[in-house]
Design a protein around this motif. Structure first.
Motif, PDB file in Angstrom:
ATOM      1  N   ASN A 134       0.815  -1.216   0.000  1.00  0.00           N
ATOM      2  CA  ASN A 134       0.000   0.000   0.000  1.00  0.00           C
ATOM      3  C   ASN A 134       0.852   1.271   0.000  1.00  0.00           C
ATOM      4  N   ASN A 135       2.142   1.126  -0.352  1.00  0.00           N
ATOM      5  CA  ASN A 135       3.053   2.275  -0.412  1.00  0.00           C
ATOM      6  C   ASN A 135       3.233   2.933   0.957  1.00  0.00           C
ATOM      7  N   ASN A 136       3.158   2.096   1.997  1.00  0.00           N
ATOM      8  CA  ASN A 136       3.307   2.598   3.371  1.00  0.00           C
ATOM      9  C   ASN A 136       3.979   1.505   4.196  1.00  0.00           C
ATOM     10  N   THR A 137       5.179   1.770   4.709  1.00  0.00           N
ATOM     11  CA  THR A 137       5.916   0.744   5.456  1.00  0.00           C
ATOM     12  C   THR A 137       5.395   0.549   6.875  1.00  0.00           C
ATOM     13  N   ALA A 138       4.507   1.400   7.344  1.00  0.00           N
ATOM     14  CA  ALA A 138       4.077   1.351   8.751  1.00  0.00           C
ATOM     15  C   ALA A 138       3.374   0.042   9.095  1.00  0.00           C
ATOM     16  N   ASP A 139       2.688  -0.579   8.134  1.00  0.00           N
ATOM     17  CA  ASP A 139       1.933  -1.800   8.422  1.00  0.00           C
ATOM     18  C   ASP A 139       2.533  -3.027   7.749  1.00  0.00           C
ATOM     19  N   ASP A 140       3.795  -2.954   7.337  1.00  0.00           N
ATOM     20  CA  ASP A 140       4.405  -4.095   6.656  1.00  0.00           C
ATOM     21  C   ASP A 140       4.617  -5.294   7.584  1.00  0.00           C
ATOM     22  N   CYS A 141       4.774  -5.062   8.884  1.00  0.00           N
ATOM     23  CA  CYS A 141       5.021  -6.157   9.829  1.00  0.00           C
ATOM     24  C   CYS A 141       3.693  -6.648  10.410  1.00  0.00           C
ATOM     25  N   MET A 142       2.725  -6.914   9.562  1.00  0.00           N
ATOM     26  CA  MET A 142       1.384  -7.325   9.996  1.00  0.00           C
ATOM     27  C   MET A 142       1.346  -8.819  10.299  1.00  0.00           C
ATOM     28  N   LEU A 143       0.735  -9.163  11.418  1.00  0.00           N
ATOM     29  CA  LEU A 143       0.561 -10.556  11.819  1.00  0.00           C
ATOM     30  C   LEU A 143      -0.678 -11.147  11.150  1.00  0.00           C
ATOM     31  N   PRO A 144      -0.833 -12.467  11.159  1.00  0.00           N
ATOM     32  CA  PRO A 144      -2.009 -13.078  10.539  1.00  0.00           C
ATOM     33  C   PRO A 144      -3.331 -12.584  11.108  1.00  0.00           C
ATOM     34  N   ASN A 145      -3.342 -12.146  12.384  1.00  0.00           N
ATOM     35  CA  ASN A 145      -4.588 -11.672  12.983  1.00  0.00           C
ATOM     36  C   ASN A 145      -4.849 -10.195  12.707  1.00  0.00           C
ATOM     37  N   GLY A 146      -3.970  -9.556  11.941  1.00  0.00           N
ATOM     38  CA  GLY A 146      -4.171  -8.159  11.599  1.00  0.00           C
ATOM     39  C   GLY A 146      -3.422  -7.182  12.478  1.00  0.00           C
ATOM     40  N   ASP A 147      -2.874  -7.644  13.603  1.00  0.00           N
ATOM     41  CA  ASP A 147      -2.097  -6.757  14.467  1.00  0.00           C
ATOM     42  C   ASP A 147      -0.747  -6.446  13.822  1.00  0.00           C
ATOM     43  N   ILE A 148      -0.139  -5.364  14.258  1.00  0.00           N
ATOM     44  CA  ILE A 148       1.162  -4.960  13.751  1.00  0.00           C
ATOM     45  C   ILE A 148       2.226  -5.302  14.791  1.00  0.00           C
ATOM     46  N   ALA A 149       3.210  -6.108  14.382  1.00  0.00           N
ATOM     47  CA  ALA A 149       4.297  -6.493  15.290  1.00  0.00           C
ATOM     48  C   ALA A 149       5.282  -5.340  15.430  1.00  0.00           C
ATOM     49  N   GLU A 150       6.070  -5.386  16.512  1.00  0.00           N
ATOM     50  CA  GLU A 150       7.026  -4.313  16.752  1.00  0.00           C
ATOM     51  C   GLU A 150       8.152  -4.324  15.732  1.00  0.00           C
ATOM     52  N   ASN A 151       8.469  -5.485  15.168  1.00  0.00           N
ATOM     53  CA  ASN A 151       9.454  -5.566  14.103  1.00  0.00           C
ATOM     54  C   ASN A 151       9.120  -6.756  13.205  1.00  0.00           C
ATOM     55  N   CYS A 152       9.686  -6.754  12.008  1.00  0.00           N
ATOM     56  CA  CYS A 152       9.331  -7.784  11.034  1.00  0.00           C
ATOM     57  C   CYS A 152       9.995  -9.123  11.331  1.00  0.00           C
ATOM     58  N   GLU A 153      11.099  -9.130  12.106  1.00  0.00           N
ATOM     59  CA  GLU A 153      11.696 -10.403  12.502  1.00  0.00           C
ATOM     60  C   GLU A 153      10.719 -11.201  13.347  1.00  0.00           C
ATOM     61  N   THR A 154       9.993 -10.511  14.233  1.00  0.00           N
ATOM     62  CA  THR A 154       8.970 -11.177  15.040  1.00  0.00           C
ATOM     63  C   THR A 154       7.796 -11.599  14.170  1.00  0.00           C
ATOM     64  N   MET A 155       7.398 -10.721  13.273  1.00  0.00           N
ATOM     65  CA  MET A 155       6.270 -11.017  12.393  1.00  0.00           C
ATOM     66  C   MET A 155       6.530 -12.243  11.529  1.00  0.00           C
ATOM     67  N   ALA A 156       7.749 -12.376  10.999  1.00  0.00           N
ATOM     68  CA  ALA A 156       8.049 -13.422  10.023  1.00  0.00           C
ATOM     69  C   ALA A 156       7.799 -14.816  10.579  1.00  0.00           C
ATOM     70  N   ASP A 157       8.070 -15.008  11.888  1.00  0.00           N
ATOM     71  CA  ASP A 157       7.905 -16.336  12.489  1.00  0.00           C
ATOM     72  C   ASP A 157       6.438 -16.756  12.555  1.00  0.00           C
ATOM     73  N   HIS A 158       5.533 -15.794  12.554  1.00  0.00           N
ATOM     74  CA  HIS A 158       4.110 -16.125  12.669  1.00  0.00           C
ATOM     75  C   HIS A 158       3.495 -16.577  11.349  1.00  0.00           C
TER      76      HIS A 158
END
Length: 635
Positions: free
Chosen positions: A384-408
């Motif tokens: 969406n041309n916005n990096t703020a929500d790139d680390c989104m979890l499967p439930n729609g929440d935003i993780a503090e960093n993408c390393e955490t997000m990637a494992d989910h």
């Protein structure tokens, strides 16, 4: 002039109208109703002729004829009306979905006039539009050629009643259209109904829209508007991954992640495409099980699952399977194609305007924003041309960093029982080495003069950080080459080609087969004998092994370079048209057209019959040095 006849009424809705003015010609008109009704009306008068249906000009005494036939209601009908007013003939073609069909005739004089204003009024959107006007001339009479397509909410067709049969008579058909209603004509011209049958024709003028800045740092692409006239800018969804591995999300957010499971790279949030997704299978590629590397890229689309797997770790050797069956390239089936492009294997889905590339060390995913904008999630983030929500979890929440997000984003993989969605993620190593190390000299190439032509198009800092990390954590695997390779590929995607491998002192060299030569800047799709011209009009280039200058690839499925396009048989030897040869004891000839090569069993020269009647002698066959297919019988 029309005599009174029994009346009926015809009403149509949503009526496209095409009105054409041409110099006067003998009128021949038809009224057609399709697919199930036929309506014909013919009326003539003197000295002018007005025909609806099929007729011809009439002269002499005034004559008036009306004939009407109607059969059944129709879902669609087409009506053509020609009016002759010397010296100009006006033709109106009406294509109408019909709910009820009737024709009304009256006994009173009726005259109606359609006025079309073609004053130069313009509207402004974006892009560029050609406008066209021209004049046809017949003798000394000229008339403007105008085509108008209208959609009328309600239309009534009224045939004029009788008037005096002496003197000239003017008759015209009237189509009522809602005020302020507009519709598109050909050549990007718009028609607007003003009032009382006054139609304003407006050519669309497109001004170039301002060029936006894409969050991923790449250049925006031009996309044609829905009206087909103008265009606008969009930032494509472009995600890459390389090394051990490092990721660049659709919106350009960089992170590293060392999980060794199978993960979702991209899926749709709201499912619009059946069974669609791109996945990555990672594995630990060092003896300490600290970091991981991509092993298999998986693309699912409807009934097919494509797997591009690395044959040998940390190499560009891969194999392709579809639904667990090995396939030869190029492959095309059920709206999905797979082909080689330089060092890459490309999975393309034309309907979705997307492609996925993989070469064993890196991958890239390109998807159009118009189809996938704000509707992606996974390790590649939200486009969406916005990096703020790139680390989104499967439930729609935003993780503090993408390393955490990637494992989910783990998926069930029977070959990896230790991996399962919902398990507690394991913390990966820091992306910054804990022990300072001396960076590889290869990484410095990214910031130096070799790649400088690309710096203005793609910033190198993130790729440099990934290169330093790989050279420090895995100094013996030469993984830093993947950072240079993916950066060069991204530059090539932006139209900047960098020949960089010769500057690595052989560390990142790439060997080609003996019949091919390496090029850093080759065509995305190589020219072949079977392609009449280069189908790929893109100026983008790719590195890989290509046929030497002066030769071309025989076919995308036959990896043989030829100087002239003739035939290539099972022996993989190129032949010229008309050439005769023997292969597998078959006499063959290379012919242009058909299957190319035509063969028949080899004919042996007649031999004298050898008799081995002497005591102790018997007949044996020995190889004929002059014709191996025809052995010699000897005693």
């Amino acid at each position: 002039t029309v005599p009174s006849t029994p009346s009926s009424t015809q009403t149509t809705e949503s009526t496209p109208v095409i009105i054409t003015k041409t110099p006067s010609v003998p009128p021949t008109m038809e009224i057609q109703s399709t697919p199930h009704s036929t309506t014909g009306v013919t009326y003539t008068h003197s000295p002018e002729t007005t025909t609806a249906g099929t007729g011809s000009p009439s002269t002499g005494p005034s004559t008036t004829t009306i004939s009407t036939t109607t059969s059944g209601p129709t879902s669609h009908s087409t009506m053509t009306v020609t009016e002759t007013h010397s010296p100009v003939t006006t033709t109106a073609t009406l294509s109408t979905p019909t709910r009820s069909s009737a024709v009304t005739t009256t006994s009173e004089s009726t005259a109606s006039t359609s006025v079309f204003s073609t004053s130069p009024v313009s509207t402004t959107t974006s892009g560029t539009t050609p406008t066209q006007s021209f004049t046809t001339t017949s003798g000394t009479t000229s008339s403007n050629f105008t085509t108008i397509t209208a959609t009328a909410t309600t239309s009534k067709f009224i045939s004029p009643g009788p008037t005096s049969t002496s003197g000239p008579t003017s008759t015209s058909s009237s189509v009522s259209t809602a005020e302020s209603e507009s519709w598109w004509l050909c050549n990007c011209t718009k028609a607007i109904c003003i009032e009382d049958n006054i139609v304003q024709v407006i050519p669309v003028i497109c001004d170039p829209p301002p060029k936006p800045t894409c969050a991923n740092g790449l250049s925006p692409v031009q996309v044609i508007d829905d009206d087909g006239c103008c265009w606008h800018w969009e930032c494509d969804c472009y995600c890459t991954g390389w090394g051990d591995p490092h990721y660049m999300t659709f919106d350009g957010l960089y992170y590293s992640y060392q999980g060794n499971c199978t993960y979702v790279l991209v899926e749709e949030i709201n499912k619009k495409v059946d069974n669609f997704g791109v996945y990555i299978d990672n594995y630990h590629c060092d003896t300490r099980d600290v970091v991981s590397c991509p092993r298999t890229l998986i693309v699912r689309h409807e009934t097919q699952e494509v797997r591009i797997a690395t044959v040998k770790p940390n190499t560009l050797q891969v194999e392709v399977t579809v639904n667990k069956q090995a396939v030869a390239l190029p492959y095309k089936k059920f709206g999905l194609s797979i082909y080689e492009s330089g060092i890459n294997r490309v999975v393309e889905i034309p309907e979705l305007k997307m492609n996925v590339t993989y070469n064993g060390l890196s991958f890239s995913i390109r998807m159009p924003y118009s189809l996938f904008g704000n509707n992606t999630h996974g390790q590649c983030g939200t486009c969406n041309n916005n990096t703020a929500d790139d680390c989104m979890l499967p439930n729609g929440d935003i993780a503090e960093n993408c390393e955490t997000m990637a494992d989910h984003w783990q998926v069930v993989d029977p070959s990896k029982p230790q991996c399962s969605p919902g398990l507690s993620p394991t913390k990966g190593p820091s992306t910054t080495p804990t022990v300072p190390c001396k960076e590889s000299s290869i990484c410095k190439l990214l910031l130096g003069s070799v790649f400088e032509p690309c710096h203005a198009f793609v910033r190198p800092e993130k790729y440099y950080a990934a290169c330093v990390f790989d050279s420090c954590v895995l100094p013996n695997l030469d993984l830093e080459c993947s950072s240079l390779q993916i950066y060069a590929a991204t530059c090539a995607d932006q139209g900047v080609c960098i020949d960089w491998r010769n500057h690595t002192n052989g560390v990142c060299s790439y060997e080609c087969p003996s019949n091919k030569e390496y090029r850093a800047c080759g065509p995305i799709k190589e020219m072949t004998c079977t392609s009449s011209q280069q189908n790929e009009t893109s100026t983008k280039q790719v590195e890989g092994c290509f046929c030497p200058n002066g030769t071309m690839l025989y076919d995308s499925a036959v990896d043989v370079c030829v100087k002239t396009c003739g035939c290539v048989g099972v022996d993989m030897i190129p032949r010229e048209f008309g050439e005769k040869f023997t292969v597998d004891c078959q006499d063959c000839i290379c012919l242009e057209g058909g299957n190319g090569i035509v063969c028949k069993p080899h004919e042996c020269a007649k031999q004298d019959k050898t008799s081995c009647d002497g005591e102790g002698f018997y007949a044996v066959s020995v190889v004929n040095s002059e014709d191996p297919c025809c052995p010699i019988v000897t005693c």
